[in-house]
Write a protein that holds these residues in place. Structure first.
Motif, PDB file in Angstrom:
ATOM      1  N   VAL A  27      23.128  26.617  55.123  1.00  0.00           N
ATOM      2  CA  VAL A  27      22.598  26.072  56.378  1.00  0.00           C
ATOM      3  C   VAL A  27      21.091  25.862  56.260  1.00  0.00           C
ATOM      4  O   VAL A  27      20.557  24.829  56.673  1.00  0.00           O
ATOM      5  CB  VAL A  27      22.940  27.005  57.561  1.00  0.00           C
ATOM      6  CG1 VAL A  27      22.278  26.525  58.837  1.00  0.00           C
ATOM      7  CG2 VAL A  27      24.434  27.103  57.735  1.00  0.00           C
ATOM      8  N   ALA A  28      20.395  26.838  55.691  1.00  0.00           N
ATOM      9  CA  ALA A  28      18.948  26.729  55.521  1.00  0.00           C
ATOM     10  C   ALA A  28      18.582  25.580  54.585  1.00  0.00           C
ATOM     11  O   ALA A  28      17.637  24.821  54.842  1.00  0.00           O
ATOM     12  CB  ALA A  28      18.382  28.042  54.989  1.00  0.00           C
ATOM     13  N   ILE A  29      19.334  25.428  53.513  1.00  0.00           N
ATOM     14  CA  ILE A  29      19.076  24.342  52.561  1.00  0.00           C
ATOM     15  C   ILE A  29      19.330  22.991  53.228  1.00  0.00           C
ATOM     16  O   ILE A  29      18.539  22.058  53.067  1.00  0.00           O
ATOM     17  CB  ILE A  29      19.942  24.514  51.294  1.00  0.00           C
ATOM     18  CG1 ILE A  29      19.506  25.766  50.528  1.00  0.00           C
ATOM     19  CG2 ILE A  29      19.872  23.274  50.403  1.00  0.00           C
ATOM     20  CD1 ILE A  29      20.490  26.204  49.447  1.00  0.00           C
ATOM     21  N   ALA A  30      20.409  22.883  53.994  1.00  0.00           N
ATOM     22  CA  ALA A  30      20.704  21.625  54.696  1.00  0.00           C
ATOM     23  C   ALA A  30      19.582  21.295  55.684  1.00  0.00           C
ATOM     24  O   ALA A  30      19.139  20.146  55.757  1.00  0.00           O
ATOM     25  CB  ALA A  30      22.039  21.719  55.422  1.00  0.00           C
ATOM     26  N   ALA A  31      19.112  22.296  56.419  1.00  0.00           N
ATOM     27  CA  ALA A  31      18.013  22.064  57.370  1.00  0.00           C
ATOM     28  C   ALA A  31      16.761  21.597  56.638  1.00  0.00           C
ATOM     29  O   ALA A  31      16.078  20.668  57.088  1.00  0.00           O
ATOM     30  CB  ALA A  31      17.728  23.338  58.152  1.00  0.00           C
ATOM     31  N   LYS A  32      16.467  22.210  55.501  1.00  0.00           N
ATOM     32  CA  LYS A  32      15.301  21.813  54.713  1.00  0.00           C
ATOM     33  C   LYS A  32      15.424  20.368  54.230  1.00  0.00           C
ATOM     34  O   LYS A  32      14.470  19.586  54.296  1.00  0.00           O
ATOM     35  CB  LYS A  32      15.133  22.754  53.516  1.00  0.00           C
ATOM     36  CG  LYS A  32      13.901  22.460  52.678  1.00  0.00           C
ATOM     37  CD  LYS A  32      13.814  23.394  51.496  1.00  0.00           C
ATOM     38  CE  LYS A  32      14.644  22.808  50.381  1.00  0.00           C
ATOM     39  NZ  LYS A  32      14.470  23.467  49.098  1.00  0.00           N
ATOM     40  N   LEU A  33      16.632  19.987  53.775  1.00  0.00           N
ATOM     41  CA  LEU A  33      16.854  18.620  53.297  1.00  0.00           C
ATOM     42  C   LEU A  33      16.719  17.604  54.430  1.00  0.00           C
ATOM     43  O   LEU A  33      16.174  16.511  54.224  1.00  0.00           O
ATOM     44  CB  LEU A  33      18.241  18.507  52.656  1.00  0.00           C
ATOM     45  CG  LEU A  33      18.443  19.271  51.345  1.00  0.00           C
ATOM     46  CD1 LEU A  33      19.914  19.272  50.947  1.00  0.00           C
ATOM     47  CD2 LEU A  33      17.590  18.677  50.242  1.00  0.00           C
ATOM     48  N   ILE A  34      17.190  17.963  55.619  1.00  0.00           N
ATOM     49  CA  ILE A  34      17.063  17.064  56.777  1.00  0.00           C
ATOM     50  C   ILE A  34      15.596  16.893  57.147  1.00  0.00           C
ATOM     51  O   ILE A  34      15.110  15.771  57.353  1.00  0.00           O
ATOM     52  CB  ILE A  34      17.880  17.600  57.974  1.00  0.00           C
ATOM     53  CG1 ILE A  34      19.376  17.492  57.670  1.00  0.00           C
ATOM     54  CG2 ILE A  34      17.532  16.845  59.254  1.00  0.00           C
ATOM     55  CD1 ILE A  34      20.266  18.257  58.641  1.00  0.00           C
ATOM     56  N   LEU A  35      14.866  18.012  57.218  1.00  0.00           N
ATOM     57  CA  LEU A  35      13.442  17.947  57.592  1.00  0.00           C
ATOM     58  C   LEU A  35      12.609  17.193  56.563  1.00  0.00           C
ATOM     59  O   LEU A  35      11.628  16.537  56.913  1.00  0.00           O
ATOM     60  CB  LEU A  35      12.891  19.356  57.793  1.00  0.00           C
ATOM     61  CG  LEU A  35      13.437  20.098  59.012  1.00  0.00           C
ATOM     62  CD1 LEU A  35      12.978  21.551  59.001  1.00  0.00           C
ATOM     63  CD2 LEU A  35      13.003  19.407  60.294  1.00  0.00           C
TER      64      LEU A  35
END
Length: 74
Positions: A27-35
């Motif tokens: 989840v954290a990695i996905a959020a980082k990729l989106i940002l």
């Protein structure tokens, strides 16, 4: 043929368990990729799309979370 895939994940201690890492890190990695603008999918997206899961799996490997695949001939 038969292919098996096993998740390999080890916890660090009572706080950073294998379960907390395998749930929280993707989840954290996905959020980082989106940002960062690297993940451009819109709306609710299932993680079965290669553009979603591939970069997440690649970064999870840097945390020691990998899948081991074996192929058998039947």
């Amino acid at each position: 043929k038969k292919i098996t895939s096993s998740l390999v994940a080890l916890g660090e201690d009572e706080v950073y368990t294998a379960m907390s890492n395998t749930v929280g890190l993707p989840v954290a990695i996905a959020a980082k990729l989106i940002l960062a603008g690297e993940l451009k999918e819109k709306g609710v997206t299932l993680p079965v799309n290669k553009v979603v899961y591939e970069p997440i799996l690649n970064e999870l490997a840097s945390f020691g979370i990998t899948f081991e695949e074996k192929e058998y001939t039947l």
